[in-house]
Scaffold this motif. Structure first.
Motif, PDB file in Angstrom:
ATOM      1  N   UNK A  16       0.816  -1.528  -0.166  1.00  0.00           N
ATOM      2  CA  UNK A  16       0.087  -0.079  -0.272  1.00  0.00           C
ATOM      3  C   UNK A  16       0.847   1.011   0.013  1.00  0.00           C
ATOM      4  N   UNK A  17       1.552   0.767   1.150  1.00  0.00           N
ATOM      5  CA  UNK A  17       2.495   1.985   1.166  1.00  0.00           C
ATOM      6  C   UNK A  17       3.250   2.187  -0.596  1.00  0.00           C
ATOM      7  N   UNK A  18       4.318   1.343  -1.266  1.00  0.00           N
ATOM      8  CA  UNK A  18       5.037   1.347  -2.622  1.00  0.00           C
ATOM      9  C   UNK A  18       3.616   2.208  -3.788  1.00  0.00           C
ATOM     10  N   UNK A  19       1.998   2.189  -3.743  1.00  0.00           N
ATOM     11  CA  UNK A  19       1.325   2.241  -4.112  1.00  0.00           C
ATOM     12  C   UNK A  19       0.779   3.299  -4.411  1.00  0.00           C
ATOM     13  N   UNK A  20       1.087   4.211  -2.691  1.00  0.00           N
ATOM     14  CA  UNK A  20       0.750   5.698  -2.643  1.00  0.00           C
ATOM     15  C   UNK A  20       1.901   6.068  -2.685  1.00  0.00           C
ATOM     16  N   UNK A  21       3.107   5.733  -2.689  1.00  0.00           N
ATOM     17  CA  UNK A  21       4.198   6.793  -3.130  1.00  0.00           C
ATOM     18  C   UNK A  21       4.057   6.855  -4.619  1.00  0.00           C
ATOM     19  N   UNK A  22       3.945   5.950  -5.482  1.00  0.00           N
ATOM     20  CA  UNK A  22       4.223   5.920  -6.516  1.00  0.00           C
ATOM     21  C   UNK A  22       2.728   6.704  -7.066  1.00  0.00           C
ATOM     22  N   UNK A  23       1.377   6.562  -7.076  1.00  0.00           N
ATOM     23  CA  UNK A  23       0.796   7.969  -7.234  1.00  0.00           C
ATOM     24  C   UNK A  23       0.760   9.409  -6.787  1.00  0.00           C
ATOM     25  N   UNK A  24       1.195   9.656  -5.325  1.00  0.00           N
ATOM     26  CA  UNK A  24       1.870  11.129  -5.059  1.00  0.00           C
ATOM     27  C   UNK A  24       2.673  11.184  -5.698  1.00  0.00           C
ATOM     28  N   UNK A  25       4.183  10.502  -6.596  1.00  0.00           N
ATOM     29  CA  UNK A  25       4.968  10.863  -7.062  1.00  0.00           C
ATOM     30  C   UNK A  25       4.634  11.668  -8.275  1.00  0.00           C
ATOM     31  N   UNK A  26       3.355  10.390  -9.327  1.00  0.00           N
ATOM     32  CA  UNK A  26       3.221  10.955 -10.016  1.00  0.00           C
ATOM     33  C   UNK A  26       2.348  12.357 -10.242  1.00  0.00           C
ATOM     34  N   UNK A  27       1.362  12.936  -9.310  1.00  0.00           N
ATOM     35  CA  UNK A  27       0.448  13.980  -9.417  1.00  0.00           C
ATOM     36  C   UNK A  27       1.638  14.933  -8.811  1.00  0.00           C
ATOM     37  N   UNK A  28       3.152  14.521  -8.437  1.00  0.00           N
ATOM     38  CA  UNK A  28       3.693  16.187  -8.042  1.00  0.00           C
ATOM     39  C   UNK A  28       4.749  16.336  -9.188  1.00  0.00           C
ATOM     40  N   UNK A  29       4.798  15.493  -9.395  1.00  0.00           N
ATOM     41  CA  UNK A  29       6.059  16.073 -11.251  1.00  0.00           C
ATOM     42  C   UNK A  29       4.594  16.277 -12.063  1.00  0.00           C
ATOM     43  N   UNK A  30       3.415  15.829 -11.816  1.00  0.00           N
ATOM     44  CA  UNK A  30       2.441  16.593 -12.596  1.00  0.00           C
ATOM     45  C   UNK A  30       1.645  18.184 -12.685  1.00  0.00           C
ATOM     46  N   UNK A  31       1.847  17.924 -11.342  1.00  0.00           N
ATOM     47  CA  UNK A  31       1.461  19.756 -10.540  1.00  0.00           C
ATOM     48  C   UNK A  31       2.731  20.875 -10.973  1.00  0.00           C
ATOM     49  N   UNK A  32       4.281  19.860 -10.262  1.00  0.00           N
ATOM     50  CA  UNK A  32       4.974  21.216 -10.823  1.00  0.00           C
ATOM     51  C   UNK A  32       5.327  21.479 -12.148  1.00  0.00           C
ATOM     52  N   UNK A  33       5.300  20.029 -13.442  1.00  0.00           N
ATOM     53  CA  UNK A  33       5.760  20.598 -14.592  1.00  0.00           C
ATOM     54  C   UNK A  33       4.360  21.823 -14.965  1.00  0.00           C
ATOM     55  N   UNK A  34       3.405  21.479 -15.136  1.00  0.00           N
ATOM     56  CA  UNK A  34       1.975  22.015 -14.687  1.00  0.00           C
ATOM     57  C   UNK A  34       2.491  23.609 -14.242  1.00  0.00           C
ATOM     58  N   UNK A  35       2.741  24.253 -12.586  1.00  0.00           N
ATOM     59  CA  UNK A  35       3.428  25.165 -12.578  1.00  0.00           C
ATOM     60  C   UNK A  35       4.144  25.299 -12.801  1.00  0.00           C
ATOM     61  N   UNK A  36       5.199  24.662 -13.834  1.00  0.00           N
ATOM     62  CA  UNK A  36       6.373  25.580 -14.602  1.00  0.00           C
ATOM     63  C   UNK A  36       6.296  26.008 -15.826  1.00  0.00           C
ATOM     64  N   UNK A  37       5.559  25.484 -16.609  1.00  0.00           N
ATOM     65  CA  UNK A  37       4.619  25.871 -17.622  1.00  0.00           C
ATOM     66  C   UNK A  37       3.852  27.340 -17.359  1.00  0.00           C
ATOM     67  N   UNK A  38       3.146  27.250 -16.821  1.00  0.00           N
ATOM     68  CA  UNK A  38       2.157  28.544 -16.384  1.00  0.00           C
ATOM     69  C   UNK A  38       3.717  29.927 -16.197  1.00  0.00           C
ATOM     70  N   UNK A  39       3.983  29.771 -15.033  1.00  0.00           N
ATOM     71  CA  UNK A  39       5.695  30.581 -14.928  1.00  0.00           C
ATOM     72  C   UNK A  39       6.089  30.882 -16.634  1.00  0.00           C
ATOM     73  N   UNK A  40       6.558  29.967 -17.249  1.00  0.00           N
ATOM     74  CA  UNK A  40       7.828  30.031 -17.904  1.00  0.00           C
ATOM     75  C   UNK A  40       6.551  30.943 -19.199  1.00  0.00           C
TER      76      UNK A  40
END
Length: 483
Positions: free
Chosen positions: A30-54
């Protein structure tokens, strides 16, 4: 193996361990699955923020430029600014025209990835057909995961000018560190749970299987070389009673076999000893017999040299009688080992005293202390030293300058004594036989000296070892505790 065939103790133990491991595995999954999901969300949101700022930064450059804002002028508008933008936001920035041809690209200090000169037609279609005019491509390159976002940049009238591409490396170092810390804490928890489960299983099974534990302990104590006790248990089940009877019967058979084996070994030892004694006695008897027979044939009372010949015959007989006496003494000393008369003595002084009986001036003695006190038998310590030194002297050939070095040191509660010679050494084939009784490479002697030395040293919980090189020499090392 079926579960029903396992003992009750093992079933309790395995059940508790299984539950702990099952819970551990489920939580880890469960921890590994949760980590994988959180990682994907983290990178998606971070790229969105970078894209808006750029995009906001690009819009600012477009508003402030003096060039006409058309797609053909974009390489001139962003000729210098694109590098600043990439450096500020920490991402590589690529600009393509609306047909998908590369206009300009930055060079940020990030892991290198391939910059495509043209955008895939599938990406262009997705950009134009989606509602938000955005497409994110996921790809793996050299073991690293990349996200590449594609979106339009527009002029002040929201007319598309170019396509913005942002290659983004998914760096999971920080999240992996957090996950490792979580698993580390989880591991400590699992370990505690496992210890509790083992302890609980131990005490429960011990209470339930007391009788079986008694039988197991008795079986573990069974030894061939000693008298074993039978098991006596009252008020037990029929199955346990049958097991106890079988064990007691085995003990009776074991004692009978041990008695037979000991008797056979004693007889074999006496036979070997008798063969050796007979062999050693025959050696001096043969020249004695020849001497007497020669005397009988050549005896002439009127011979003027009769006194001289009689004296020679007598010396020969006395020499052989002395040899037989030394043989008897050697076997007697070996048979009496070990006879201990322990006392606290100065090992340095006793070793020095033992060396005084040798007249050879090439024997060197050295010690790191003037006094090393140990609990040992004086006579047996002298025997150890004299036997090893005598062997060293006899191992040195006549064409070599002899040297014997004896050292005594104190090493962490142990006495270490080394006797080194520069003799012919011991061959590889003879090394395993050195401490065997009756083994000797000399023309005289019974081969009992080193066997006796080993017997003495081991009696005092010590060890004797040696290193030898052919034609260079041999070093014997004796180690025994001071108390």
């Amino acid at each position: 193996m079926k579960i029903t065939k396992l003992s009750l103790r093992l079933r309790i133990f395995f059940a508790m361990i299984f539950l702990v491991l099952l819970a551990s595995i489920l939580i880890a999954l469960v921890a590994a699955y949760q980590y994988s999901e959180e990682t994907q969300d983290y990178h998606k949101q971070r790229l969105d923020r970078k894209e808006k700022n750029i995009k906001r930064h690009l819009d600012f450059v477009i508003r402030e430029t003096s060039f006409e804002v058309v797609p053909d002028n974009l390489p001139f508008i962003f000729k210098k600014e694109i590098y600043k933008i990439a450096d500020i936001h920490g991402l590589k920035v690529n600009l393509y025209d609306l047909e998908g041809t590369l206009l300009i690209s930055s060079k940020a200090s990030l892991p290198q990835d391939t910059v495509e000169n043209c955008i895939n037609a599938e990406i262009l279609n997705s950009l134009s057909n989606t509602l938000d005019h955005k497409f994110v491509q996921l790809r793996e390159e050299k073991g690293e995961n990349f996200r590449s976002s594609y979106t339009y940049i527009t002029d002040h009238k929201f007319k598309p000018l170019a396509i913005l591409n942002l290659p983004y490396l998914e760096n999971d170092d920080f999240l992996s560190k957090e996950l490792n810390e979580f698993f580390e804490r989880l591991g400590y928890t699992y370990l505690l749970m496992l210890i509790i489960a083992i302890a609980l299983a131990y005490f429960i099974s011990k209470y339930i299987t007391r009788t079986l534990k008694t039988i197991s302990d008795k079986m573990n104590q069974t030894r061939l070389e000693k008298r074993n006790q039978k098991i006596e248990i009252e008020s037990t089940t029929e199955e346990i009673s049958t097991l106890v009877k079988s064990y007691n019967g085995m003990i009776d058979q074991l004692e009978e076999s041990a008695v037979k084996l000991a008797k056979s070994e004693r007889e074999q030892a006496w036979r070997e000893m008798a063969k050796q004694v007979a062999h050693e006695i025959k050696n001096p008897l043969t020249p004695m017999r020849l001497t007497v027979q020669s005397f009988q044939r050549k005896f002439n009372p009127e011979d003027p040299e009769i006194v001289q010949k009689l004296d020679e015959y007598s010396k020969t007989l006395i020499q052989q009688i002395d040899t037989m006496s030394s043989i008897a003494g050697a076997f007697s000393n070996f048979a009496k080992m070990p006879a201990q008369q322990n006392e606290m003595l100065n090992v340095v002084k006793i070793v020095d005293l033992a060396l005084d009986i040798f007249n050879e001036d090439y024997i060197e003695f050295d010690s790191d202390k003037e006094e090393i006190i140990a609990n040992f038998d004086r006579t047996q310590l002298i025997r150890v030293v004299t036997n090893l030194v005598k062997n060293g002297i006899q191992a040195i050939p006549e064409d070599k300058t002899p040297q014997i070095i004896v050292k005594v040191t104190d090493n962490n509660g142990n006495v270490v004594m080394t006797i080194s010679d520069n003799g012919i050494g011991i061959s590889e084939e003879n090394k395993p036989k050195v401490f065997e009784p009756k083994f000797t490479t000399k023309s005289s002697g019974m081969g009992l000296g080193l066997a006796m030395v080993k017997n003495i040293v081991e009696t005092y919980q010590g060890t004797i070892t040696f290193v030898s090189q052919k034609d260079i020499g041999t070093t014997f090392t004796v180690i025994f505790p001071k108390k």
